[in-house]
Structures are given as structure tokens and as C-alpha cells.
Design a protein around this motif. Structure first.
Motif, PDB file in Angstrom:
ATOM      1  N   ALA A  91       0.785  -1.075   0.176  1.00  0.00           N
ATOM      2  CA  ALA A  91      -0.006  -0.084  -0.020  1.00  0.00           C
ATOM      3  C   ALA A  91       0.929   1.254  -0.037  1.00  0.00           C
ATOM      4  CB  ALA A  91      -0.913  -0.018   1.353  1.00  0.00           C
ATOM      5  N   GLU A  95       0.485   3.809  -3.113  1.00  0.00           N
ATOM      6  CA  GLU A  95      -0.173   4.923  -2.841  1.00  0.00           C
ATOM      7  C   GLU A  95      -0.061   6.241  -3.628  1.00  0.00           C
ATOM      8  OE1 GLU A  95      -2.090   7.612   0.900  1.00  0.00           O
ATOM      9  OE2 GLU A  95      -1.245   5.496   1.238  1.00  0.00           O
ATOM     10  N   ARG A  99      -2.262   8.305  -6.247  1.00  0.00           N
ATOM     11  CA  ARG A  99      -2.888   9.561  -5.856  1.00  0.00           C
ATOM     12  C   ARG A  99      -2.638  10.650  -7.079  1.00  0.00           C
ATOM     13  NH1 ARG A  99      -5.749   9.941  -1.381  1.00  0.00           N
ATOM     14  NH2 ARG A  99      -4.764   8.802   0.258  1.00  0.00           N
ATOM     15  N   LEU A 152      -8.697   4.372  -3.333  1.00  0.00           N
ATOM     16  CA  LEU A 152      -7.713   3.870  -4.096  1.00  0.00           C
ATOM     17  C   LEU A 152      -7.623   2.629  -4.424  1.00  0.00           C
ATOM     18  CD1 LEU A 152      -4.901   5.742  -1.955  1.00  0.00           C
ATOM     19  CD2 LEU A 152      -5.879   6.351  -3.865  1.00  0.00           C
ATOM     20  N   LEU A 156      -5.153  -1.184   3.079  1.00  0.00           N
ATOM     21  CA  LEU A 156      -4.198  -0.319   3.957  1.00  0.00           C
ATOM     22  C   LEU A 156      -3.509  -1.285   5.173  1.00  0.00           C
ATOM     23  CD1 LEU A 156      -5.977   3.046   4.111  1.00  0.00           C
ATOM     24  CD2 LEU A 156      -4.225   2.575   2.265  1.00  0.00           C
TER      25      LEU A 156
END
Length: 440
Positions: A91, A95, A99, A152, A156
Motif C-alpha cells: 500500500a 499509494e 494519488r 484507491l 491499507l
């Protein structure tokens, strides 16, 4: 797509990073012959349905300097925290890429970070372990709590427990340690405890949790007021002041949102009550929509079970089975990165019609030929790429992908199940007789 998945896997989980991760979790062992990355590679092959078992993956892999029995013994001793760190590492790596503009799904609540919490119990395993062979009941290898970012598509965090009968609430301590300011935690009523609600609020975060009838206490409440309706029912709201379980007299002001359904749920519930400490400007309709977003984590569990193989029922030891589940979560994060590239290249609307099943089926069938055509050392460089180069590479691959190859099937409304009443006294019946003349 197979190239994109393999590239993202190398970027998120290269061998050196995996071995370093394991050293941080279990301590460095300079003399070990079996690397953590080797166990991960074998498990990934099984989880992604390229091979049916660890033994088959071992036979098809490049020569490994330990026996297959040593592999199984090592998997039976993998610490549950190693699986957790594995998921968190993927994650963290993916990420920054997701993003970027156009990669993520639309935010459920702009200005906040929504996190969905839910539990998952692994199905019973085969009875290959000697202690299990005379057991009639299905042996359960454990369960876990998973934290999902729906925007996303990333898992996580995960908390694993080897005791399948342990209450999910007993695992909430580590979850509270990850709560950050302006988080919005969405969960079902099983997690509705005063300890969790107060803990989230104390960390300047927020929650949308379905109320449990037996876990909360309060002495003060306001009058109910009508606040609108959704497409499934009408909404009313009141304010309640929860009492701190520590008995220090402190209270927590909470909004109690009641959804009265037009039609009861499959479980017979006609009313659903949600508790939230979000500010008043977040309307009750938005609160109900946030709680409704819980289906995304259920969809994740469905993909882990049907598209991937998160439940390897030949792995009877709890550490091995839970490690397989964590590898499936890490692989799902890799797939989330690929889906983000597709959204960036083709748009959100186009990618909603992509079938996860058909895409994964192609990846599983092509992976073996790709491994023969492209040497393993060719991929190793990708693990050191910066995020900008990796995102550019993935988008270029996504633009060349024909989404029409992976159409999602459109299902009509569910049909009621027909009751089975005929031939109740028979063990079997010939289908041909039923189809042709109905003779028994």
C-alpha cells in the motif's frame, strides 16, 4: 495486462525489499538458506491461480536449494505480523502512484479519507495435519480484520488472528493505533463499541458505524427530526451523548441517523441506525451513503475468493493459511495499481465495465509463457524505478489495452429459489428421465 501486472508486482514487492521487510519483522538470520522472498514467490503463484498448490509451484520454479518439505515447514511458522507488514508495504509503495490525477475512484467525502473496516473468516481446510484427521468439524485456520481505502482500492492494513473463534473486537487495539486525523472509519455494528468510538474521536478522526443494540449507553438525547430520504427509505436524526466506558464522566456527542427502509433487508431489518461524529454540514443522506459504501470491502473479499485464491485449503496450519490470505491482499493491491492505470488511460466509466475475472484469467494463462519468453533478471530493475517512471510505464501499457477483451457480464434480478420437494425419498434420480418423460 500480464506485463502490467508483473511489472507492478516487481515494483511493489521486489525480492530485496521483501527480505529486508522480513528481517525487520523476525530479525536477521545470515545463515538461512530459504529466503522470505522465495516463500512469497511460491505463494503468489498459487494465489494468482497460476499453479494449483505450493508443491506444483515448487516443481515449476527454478531450482531451490531446500526441499519442498522445508518450504511447508517454513510456511507453518511464518509470523502473522510478517503478512501484515507485507500488505502495508504494498500500500505504501503504490499509494503515491494512485494519488495522481485520474488514477483513483471519486472521493466518497472530499476533504476526508474514508477507511472501511471489516472482518473475514477463512473457510475450513483439509485435514492433512495428523491432529486433524479424526476431527469431524471443519478446522478453521483463523480470521482477520482488513482496512480498505475505497477511493484507491488499496488494502491499507490487515490484523490476523490464528484463533478462528476469537471475537473480532479483540483485534481492535492495533487498529486504533493506525487512526489518523480526518479519517472517516466506516464499519458494521459488530465494531460498534464505546471504546472504539471514543478512541477514534480522541484522535480527531470520525466514524460512521451501524449502532449495536447492546453495546452503548447514554442518558441524554434530543428529539428526532426528519432529514430527507434516500432511494431506499426515509431518514431521521437525533443527537445522543455517549458515556465514556472508563467511568470518568466524559461524554461524546454523536449524531444518530435512522434509515427507515421502504422494503426490509434479506435479514428482515426494517430500520438501520448509524452513529457518526461528523460535523452537521455532512448531511444525513451523505452519512447513509458512506455506510452503504461498505459493499466495496465485501466486493474485495469476493475478488480475493473467486478471482484470486485467498483460501488455500491444503494449508492447514494457521500461520500458512493466514500468510496466503495476506499474499492475496498484496496481490489485490497490485491489481488496484493496474486498475488505476486503466482509469487514467480510459476513464472511470470505461473501466467500470471491465471484468476482474476475465482479466485475471488472462493473466494466469499468459504468465507461464511470459516467464519463458522474458528472463527473470529483466524484471529486477523495475523495483528501483521512481514513481514517475513507473506510472508512465503503466499508463503506456494501459493505453494499448483493449478493454473489450474483458467485458463484465450484466446480471438480471435474482430469481427466487425453487423449493425441492420431489423424490425426497430417493438418493439419486436420472436426469434423462426427468427431461424426457418424467418417469422416476
Amino acid at each position: 495486462m500480464t506485463v502490467a501486472v508483473r511489472s507492478t508486482l516487481e515494483y511493489a514487492l521486489d525480492a530485496d525489499a521483501l527480505d529486508a521487510l522480513f528481517d525487520q519483522t523476525a530479525g536477521s538470520r545470515r545463515d538461512r538458506q530459504l529466503l522470505f522472498s522465495t516463500c512469497f514467490d511460491l505463494m503468489t503463484t498459487v494465489v494468482c491461480r497460476v499453479k494449483p498448490s505450493i508443491h506444483a509451484a515448487y516443481q515449476a520454479a527454478d531450482p531451490i536449494n531446500v526441499s519442498v518439505s522445508a518450504i511447508y515447514r517454513r510456511l507453518a511458522r511464518v509470523r502473522t505480523d510478517a503478512g501484515r507488514q507485507l500488505v502495508r508495504h504494498t500500500a505504501t509503495r503504490l499509494e503515491p502512484i494512485l494519488r495522481q490525477a485520474g488514477w483513483a475512484n471519486p472521493d466518497l467525502l472530499p476533504g476526508y479519507r474514508v477507511k472501511i473496516l471489516d472482518g473475514n473468516h477463512l473457510a475450513h481446510t483439509q485435514r492433512r495435519i495428523k491432529r486433524l484427521r479424526d476431527v469431524v468439524a471443519g478446522p478453521l485456520p483463523g480470521h482477520s480484520l482488513v482496512v480498505l481505502d475505497p477511493a484507491l482500492g488499496l488494502a491499507l492494513d490487515v490484523i490476523c488472528c490464528e484463533d478462528a473463534h476469537a471475537q473480532e473486537r479483540s483485534l481492535l487495539g492495533p487498529i486504533l493505533g493506525t487512526v489518523a486525523a480526518r479519517d472517516v472509519w466506516v464499519a458494521d455494528r459488530n465494531f460498534c463499541t464505546t471504546g472504539l468510538l471514543f478512541g477514534i474521536a480522541q484522535r480527531k478522526a470520525f466514524f460512521v458505524i451501524r449502532r449495536h443494540a447492546a453495546t452503548l449507553t447514554w442518558d441524554r438525547e434530543s428529539e428526532w427530526k426528519h432529514v430527507g430520504r434516500t432511494d431506499t427509505g426515509t431518514l431521521a436524526e437525533q443527537t445522543i451523548w455517549l458515556q465514556n466506558p472508563d467511568g470518568d464522566g466524559t461524554e461524546l456527542e454523536v449524531r444518530r441517523v435512522r434509515l427507515t427502509l421502504d422494503e426490509p433487508t434479506e435479514g428482515g431489518d426494517a430500520v438501520i441506525e448509524m452513529l457518526t461524529n461528523l460535523p452537521a454540514e455532512v448531511a444525513g443522506v451523505l452519512v447513509a451513503g458512506l455506510y452503504r459504501s461498505r459493499w466495496t470491502v465485501e466486493a474485495l473479499f469476493l475478488r480475493l475468493t473467486t478471482v484470486l485464491k485467498c483460501e488455500v485449503n491444503t494449508l492447514g496450519y494457521p500461520p500458512a493459511a493466514l500468510f496466503g490470505f495476506c499474499v492475496a491482499l498484496a496481490s489485490s493491491n497490485v491489481y488496484a495499481g493496474v486498475k488505476g492505470a486503466l482509469r487514467s488511460a480510459h476513464g472511470v466509466a470505461a473501466t467500470e465495465g471491465v471484468s476482474d475475472y476475465h482479466l485475471a484469467l488472462e493473466v494466469a494463462s499468459v504468465s507461464r509463457g511470459l516467464a519463458i519468453a522474458v528472463p527473470g533478471e529483466t524484471w529486477s530493475e523495475i523495483g528501483s524505478w521512481p514513481a514517475e517512471r513507473m506510472s508512465e510505464w503503466l499508463v503506456n501499457l494501459a493505453r494499448r489495452t483493449k478493454l473489450s477483451r474483458y467485458p463484465k457480464a450484466k446480471r438480471g434480478p435474482k430469481k427466487p429459489k425453487t423449493r425441492r420437494t420431489r423424490f425426497a425419498d430417493k438418493t439419486h434420480i436420472a436426469t434423462s428421465r426427468l427431461l424426457n418423460d418424467g418417469q422416476a
